[in-house]
Design a protein around this motif. Structure first.
Motif, PDB file in Angstrom:
ATOM      1  N   PHE A  54       6.796  -7.718  -9.765  1.00 53.24           N
ATOM      2  CA  PHE A  54       6.017  -6.556  -9.332  1.00 53.24           C
ATOM      3  C   PHE A  54       6.732  -5.936  -8.126  1.00 53.24           C
ATOM      4  O   PHE A  54       7.093  -6.634  -7.183  1.00 53.24           O
ATOM      5  N   THR A  55       6.935  -4.604  -8.169  1.00 51.47           N
ATOM      6  CA  THR A  55       7.668  -3.917  -7.099  1.00 51.47           C
ATOM      7  C   THR A  55       6.958  -2.623  -6.714  1.00 51.47           C
ATOM      8  O   THR A  55       6.176  -2.078  -7.505  1.00 51.47           O
ATOM      9  N   PRO A  56       7.244  -2.099  -5.519  1.00 49.95           N
ATOM     10  CA  PRO A  56       6.783  -0.753  -5.172  1.00 49.95           C
ATOM     11  C   PRO A  56       7.416   0.272  -6.108  1.00 49.95           C
ATOM     12  O   PRO A  56       8.492   0.031  -6.671  1.00 49.95           O
ATOM     13  N   ASP A  57       6.788   1.433  -6.265  1.00 53.68           N
ATOM     14  CA  ASP A  57       7.264   2.438  -7.229  1.00 53.68           C
ATOM     15  C   ASP A  57       8.653   2.964  -6.884  1.00 53.68           C
ATOM     16  O   ASP A  57       9.446   3.260  -7.772  1.00 53.68           O
ATOM     17  N   ILE A 112      -0.755  -7.474  -3.189  1.00 48.63           N
ATOM     18  CA  ILE A 112       0.267  -7.959  -2.258  1.00 48.63           C
ATOM     19  C   ILE A 112       1.340  -6.891  -2.042  1.00 48.63           C
ATOM     20  O   ILE A 112       1.739  -6.599  -0.911  1.00 48.63           O
ATOM     21  N   VAL A 113       1.802  -6.279  -3.138  1.00 47.71           N
ATOM     22  CA  VAL A 113       2.822  -5.227  -3.055  1.00 47.71           C
ATOM     23  C   VAL A 113       2.304  -4.050  -2.235  1.00 47.71           C
ATOM     24  O   VAL A 113       3.004  -3.503  -1.370  1.00 47.71           O
ATOM     25  N   LYS A 114       1.076  -3.667  -2.498  1.00 44.51           N
ATOM     26  CA  LYS A 114       0.472  -2.525  -1.784  1.00 44.51           C
ATOM     27  C   LYS A 114       0.313  -2.814  -0.300  1.00 44.51           C
ATOM     28  O   LYS A 114       0.573  -1.944   0.542  1.00 44.51           O
ATOM     29  N   ARG A 115      -0.089  -4.018   0.058  1.00 46.72           N
ATOM     30  CA  ARG A 115      -0.382  -4.355   1.466  1.00 46.72           C
ATOM     31  C   ARG A 115       0.878  -4.605   2.288  1.00 46.72           C
ATOM     32  O   ARG A 115       0.956  -4.219   3.448  1.00 46.72           O
ATOM     33  N   HIS A 116       1.898  -5.246   1.678  1.00 46.61           N
ATOM     34  CA  HIS A 116       3.072  -5.660   2.450  1.00 46.61           C
ATOM     35  C   HIS A 116       4.364  -4.930   2.062  1.00 46.61           C
ATOM     36  O   HIS A 116       5.359  -5.044   2.774  1.00 46.61           O
ATOM     37  N   HIS A 141       2.521 -19.585  -9.346  1.00 44.91           N
ATOM     38  CA  HIS A 141       3.403 -19.534  -8.186  1.00 44.91           C
ATOM     39  C   HIS A 141       3.721 -18.062  -7.925  1.00 44.91           C
ATOM     40  O   HIS A 141       4.343 -17.395  -8.759  1.00 44.91           O
ATOM     41  N   VAL A 142       3.288 -17.549  -6.798  1.00 47.99           N
ATOM     42  CA  VAL A 142       3.486 -16.142  -6.458  1.00 47.99           C
ATOM     43  C   VAL A 142       4.558 -16.080  -5.368  1.00 47.99           C
ATOM     44  O   VAL A 142       4.278 -16.196  -4.181  1.00 47.99           O
ATOM     45  N   LEU A 143       5.823 -15.912  -5.805  1.00 46.52           N
ATOM     46  CA  LEU A 143       6.971 -15.886  -4.894  1.00 46.52           C
ATOM     47  C   LEU A 143       7.201 -14.451  -4.439  1.00 46.52           C
ATOM     48  O   LEU A 143       7.198 -13.530  -5.259  1.00 46.52           O
ATOM     49  N   MET A 144       7.393 -14.248  -3.139  1.00 44.87           N
ATOM     50  CA  MET A 144       7.572 -12.879  -2.630  1.00 44.87           C
ATOM     51  C   MET A 144       8.690 -12.845  -1.598  1.00 44.87           C
ATOM     52  O   MET A 144       8.984 -13.842  -0.934  1.00 44.87           O
ATOM     53  N   THR A 145       9.352 -11.677  -1.498  1.00 43.88           N
ATOM     54  CA  THR A 145      10.427 -11.497  -0.518  1.00 43.88           C
ATOM     55  C   THR A 145       9.837 -11.414   0.886  1.00 43.88           C
ATOM     56  O   THR A 145       8.680 -11.046   1.065  1.00 43.88           O
ATOM     57  N   THR A 146      10.675 -11.742   1.871  1.00 47.20           N
ATOM     58  CA  THR A 146      10.239 -11.615   3.263  1.00 47.20           C
ATOM     59  C   THR A 146      10.588 -10.244   3.830  1.00 47.20           C
ATOM     60  O   THR A 146      10.249  -9.942   4.968  1.00 47.20           O
ATOM     61  N   ARG A 147      11.269  -9.419   3.025  1.00 46.81           N
ATOM     62  CA  ARG A 147      11.653  -8.077   3.468  1.00 46.81           C
ATOM     63  C   ARG A 147      11.036  -7.027   2.546  1.00 46.81           C
ATOM     64  O   ARG A 147      10.835  -7.275   1.357  1.00 46.81           O
ATOM     65  N   GLU A 152      17.031   1.766  -1.183  1.00 44.91           N
ATOM     66  CA  GLU A 152      18.390   1.258  -0.985  1.00 44.91           C
ATOM     67  C   GLU A 152      18.501  -0.253  -1.194  1.00 44.91           C
ATOM     68  O   GLU A 152      19.599  -0.794  -1.237  1.00 44.91           O
ATOM     69  N   GLY A 153      17.377  -0.958  -1.308  1.00 45.44           N
ATOM     70  CA  GLY A 153      17.388  -2.417  -1.447  1.00 45.44           C
ATOM     71  C   GLY A 153      16.345  -3.050  -0.549  1.00 45.44           C
ATOM     72  O   GLY A 153      15.294  -2.461  -0.284  1.00 45.44           O
ATOM     73  N   LEU A 154      16.643  -4.270  -0.051  1.00 48.23           N
ATOM     74  CA  LEU A 154      15.716  -4.960   0.840  1.00 48.23           C
ATOM     75  C   LEU A 154      15.927  -4.462   2.265  1.00 48.23           C
ATOM     76  O   LEU A 154      17.059  -4.397   2.749  1.00 48.23           O
ATOM     77  N   GLY A 155      14.826  -4.133   2.936  1.00 44.90           N
ATOM     78  CA  GLY A 155      14.915  -3.524   4.259  1.00 44.90           C
ATOM     79  C   GLY A 155      14.323  -4.371   5.359  1.00 44.90           C
ATOM     80  O   GLY A 155      14.718  -5.515   5.565  1.00 44.90           O
ATOM     81  N   LYS A 156      13.319  -3.817   6.052  1.00 46.11           N
ATOM     82  CA  LYS A 156      12.746  -4.425   7.250  1.00 46.11           C
ATOM     83  C   LYS A 156      12.024  -5.736   6.929  1.00 46.11           C
ATOM     84  O   LYS A 156      11.365  -5.870   5.923  1.00 46.11           O
ATOM     85  N   LYS A 157      12.156  -6.714   7.845  1.00 51.25           N
ATOM     86  CA  LYS A 157      11.511  -8.026   7.699  1.00 51.25           C
ATOM     87  C   LYS A 157      10.008  -7.909   8.001  1.00 51.25           C
ATOM     88  O   LYS A 157       9.603  -7.226   8.939  1.00 51.25           O
ATOM     89  N   THR A 158       9.193  -8.557   7.164  1.00 50.49           N
ATOM     90  CA  THR A 158       7.753  -8.607   7.415  1.00 50.49           C
ATOM     91  C   THR A 158       7.439  -9.867   8.211  1.00 50.49           C
ATOM     92  O   THR A 158       7.963 -10.932   7.915  1.00 50.49           O
ATOM     93  N   ARG A 159       6.581  -9.752   9.208  1.00 49.10           N
ATOM     94  CA  ARG A 159       6.308 -10.870  10.109  1.00 49.10           C
ATOM     95  C   ARG A 159       4.836 -11.293  10.112  1.00 49.10           C
ATOM     96  O   ARG A 159       4.524 -12.355  10.645  1.00 49.10           O
ATOM     97  N   GLU A 160       3.951 -10.475   9.547  1.00 44.16           N
ATOM     98  CA  GLU A 160       2.522 -10.733   9.715  1.00 44.16           C
ATOM     99  C   GLU A 160       2.081 -12.076   9.134  1.00 44.16           C
ATOM    100  O   GLU A 160       1.175 -12.725   9.667  1.00 44.16           O
ATOM    101  N   LEU A 161       2.748 -12.528   8.065  1.00 44.99           N
ATOM    102  CA  LEU A 161       2.344 -13.797   7.455  1.00 44.99           C
ATOM    103  C   LEU A 161       2.898 -15.007   8.208  1.00 44.99           C
ATOM    104  O   LEU A 161       2.514 -16.142   7.934  1.00 44.99           O
TER     105      LEU A 161
END
Length: 566
Positions: A54-57, A112-116, A141-147, A152-161
């Motif tokens: 699952f990805t952002p649009d 999850i995609v919408k929130r983070h 198992h719900v595996l998710m990126t930390t960025r 352009e690809g993977l960007g800013k790191k998410t820290r809230e979790l």
């Protein structure tokens, strides 16, 4: 009865884990890990109901491919202790069927995609078919990126979790309970789940310890560890509570007896295993020490060689293990300097069976003897090794300091070179700006015609080559082009008029002022030829003024004037 399970985990390099390996196992696929250079093949894994990303649009298309996604996640993190991915592990209520489980997971992942703003790789696993596994244990198992995912690809790191104080994980626990109850209601079931602890709910029950993959595997094999034993006891206690809520005191007494009995059994087993391990270590050291002495005595007292032998045999660690084992045996009243007693032989039967140690075996060296030997022979060597270690550390620190100074010096030199190049580039730019002011390249409309124009154009070409050689510090080529240019100028000067001589004079003066290189051998000679041409033109002009006498103008004749010759 519906159950609730929601936990968050991380895939971190500090624990030696790989996000690519985790994704391969959860999806039952074969993935190549570019970071570690490994291939993880789980294509034989069964029981995978769903594996979906699952990805952002507006994210990059490459993030929708599992192979590219997790290798990009590994590549984005540079530190050795980076967190590569996060994972929600959830359990589905047994009341939901396959289609309902899928719908519930999709709704969770989209939230999850919408929130983070991250990419989510979710897989539903069916219960294992082997014995010992609960056949109702459908989980995901719900595996998710930390960025966050970007075009352009993977960007800013998410820290809230990562921040426990933020309350984000607790929010998701409550959200998942709400989502579970919503789907249970849609499916027509009255049961509900609660994410709160038994204590917060006011229920007199004990929570079990989560059984991870290793513990679950042991349970399937019919084996037991502390977690399994603890959870089984908790289940028994909870069953007793459920059966008879009025017998709490009786239950606690019974539980204490059970716990005490199990602890006593574990203590006896632990003590037995510890004695076996210590006796094993004691007898293993005898052979290690015997072999060590052969190489140690061959050094003829050379401390450097003795230190190397100690290092090669890993003797320091073996000696420490021997001393610890000897102290434990001594505290238990076991003296390995004499043949073991029959009772000890029974207690240590596994060791003797494994090692073939005879009852009358006598140690090569005892603990007391080793203490004396260590004090007299090995302590000075250990001190030598420690001093050598400190010296090596000091040397490495000095090398590090010098390397840092060298690096900083090179950086300063590089900055200086860059500044010098910049100044040269500015000088060349100024060179051409001044050169353009001379009017070089304009069309000449005089008696020299095309030949004159071509030669002036060739002077411009030579000037460009001069500038290029000057920037590249190739002064050999610079002198070559300067020589050719001024040979052409000297050849051209005798054919020029006074106005064009002024143009050539400006070219010479410009060369002198902007190159920063001594070219006087060429400019002086050209200036001399130019002065000679100016004098020649001045002489010619003076001569024309002194030798030329204009003819008298003819008189005008009147209309009635007649010229009659008589």
């Amino acid at each position: 009865m519906a159950i609730y399970h929601f936990s968050m985990k991380t895939v971190s390099r500090s624990k030696g884990r790989s996000a690519v390996a985790a994704a391969a196992y959860r999806s039952g696929q074969k993935l190549e890990d570019h970071y570690y250079g490994l291939v993880h093949d789980y294509t034989k894994k069964s029981g995978i109901e769903l594996a979906q990303i699952f990805t952002p649009d507006d994210c990059s298309p490459s993030l929708k491919n599992r192979q590219d996604l997790w290798n990009a996640a590994e590549k984005a993190e540079k530190r050795s202790n980076s967190t590569i991915a996060r994972e929600f592990e959830i359990a589905f209520p047994q009341e939901l069927n396959q289609a309902q489980r899928k719908a519930m997971l999709i709704e969770l992942c989209e939230e999850i995609v919408k929130r983070h703003g991250v990419v989510v790789d979710a897989c539903i696993h069916a219960p294992h078919s082997q014995g010992g596994t609960d056949d109702r244990n459908f989980h995901a198992h719900v595996l998710m990126t930390t960025r966050q995912a970007t075009p352009e690809g993977l960007g800013k790191k998410t820290r809230e979790l990562d921040d426990r104080k933020s309350g984000e994980v607790q929010w998701w626990r409550a959200k998942f309970a709400e989502l579970t109850n919503s789907h249970l209601e849609k499916a027509g079931h009255d049961v509900r789940v609660d994410h709160r602890s038994y204590k917060d709910q006011g229920i007199d029950r004990e929570a079990k310890v989560h059984e991870g993959p290793a513990t679950t595997a042991l349970r399937r094999k019919g084996l037991e560890n502390e977690i399994i034993a603890s959870n089984d006891l908790i289940q028994k206690r909870n069953d007793i509570r459920a059966a008879n809520e009025n017998s709490i005191q009786e239950y606690y007494d019974l539980a204490k007896k059970i716990d005490a009995a199990e602890l006593a059994i574990k203590d006896r087993d632990r003590e037995k295993n510890n004695l076996e391990d210590c006796y094993q270590t004691y007898w293993d050291f005898q052979k290690i020490y015997e072999n060590f002495l052969v190489d140690f005595n061959a050094t003829d007292g050379n401390k450097a060689e003795q230190a190397q032998v100690i290092k090669d045999h890993n003797f320091t660690e073996h000696l420490e293990s021997f001393k610890k084992a000897s102290l434990v045996l001594k505290q238990e009243g076991i003296e390995p300097t004499r043949p073991p007693e029959p009772s000890l032989l029974g207690k240590l039967s596994k060791v003797f069976k494994k090692q073939n140690v005879e009852a009358e075996a006598v140690p090569f060296v005892t603990f007391s003897e080793m203490q004396s030997i260590e004090q007299e022979y090995f302590t000075p060597i250990f001190q030598y090794i420690e001093q050598a270690r400190k010296s090596e550390k000091k040397r490495l620190e000095e090398e590090k300091r010098k390397a840092k100074e060298s690096f900083e010096r090179e950086q300063r030199e590089e900055i200086a070179r860059a500044e010098k190049s910049r100044q040269k580039a500015l000088a060349v730019e100024e060179y051409f700006r001044n050169f353009d002011k001379t009017g070089l390249g304009r069309e000449f409309d005089n008696e020299l015609g095309f030949i004159h124009e071509s030669r002036m154009g060739y002077i411009g070409i030579m000037t460009q080559l001069q500038a290029q050689s000057y920037v590249e510090n190739d002064f050999k080529e610079f002198n070559k082009y300067t020589k050719e240019k001024y040979e052409l100028i000297e050849d051209l000067i005798p054919k020029l008029n006074a106005e064009d001589l002024k143009l050539i004079k400006k070219i010479i003066d410009t060369d002198k002022s902007v190159t920063g290189v001594d070219i006087t051998v060429y400019t002086d000679k050209a200036t001399k030829v130019l002065e000679e041409r100016k004098q020649d033109l001045e002489w010619r002009s003076t001569k024309q003024e002194t030798t030329y006498t204009p003819s008298p103008a003819p008189s005008k004749r009147k209309d009635n004037d007649n010229d009659f010759s008589m």
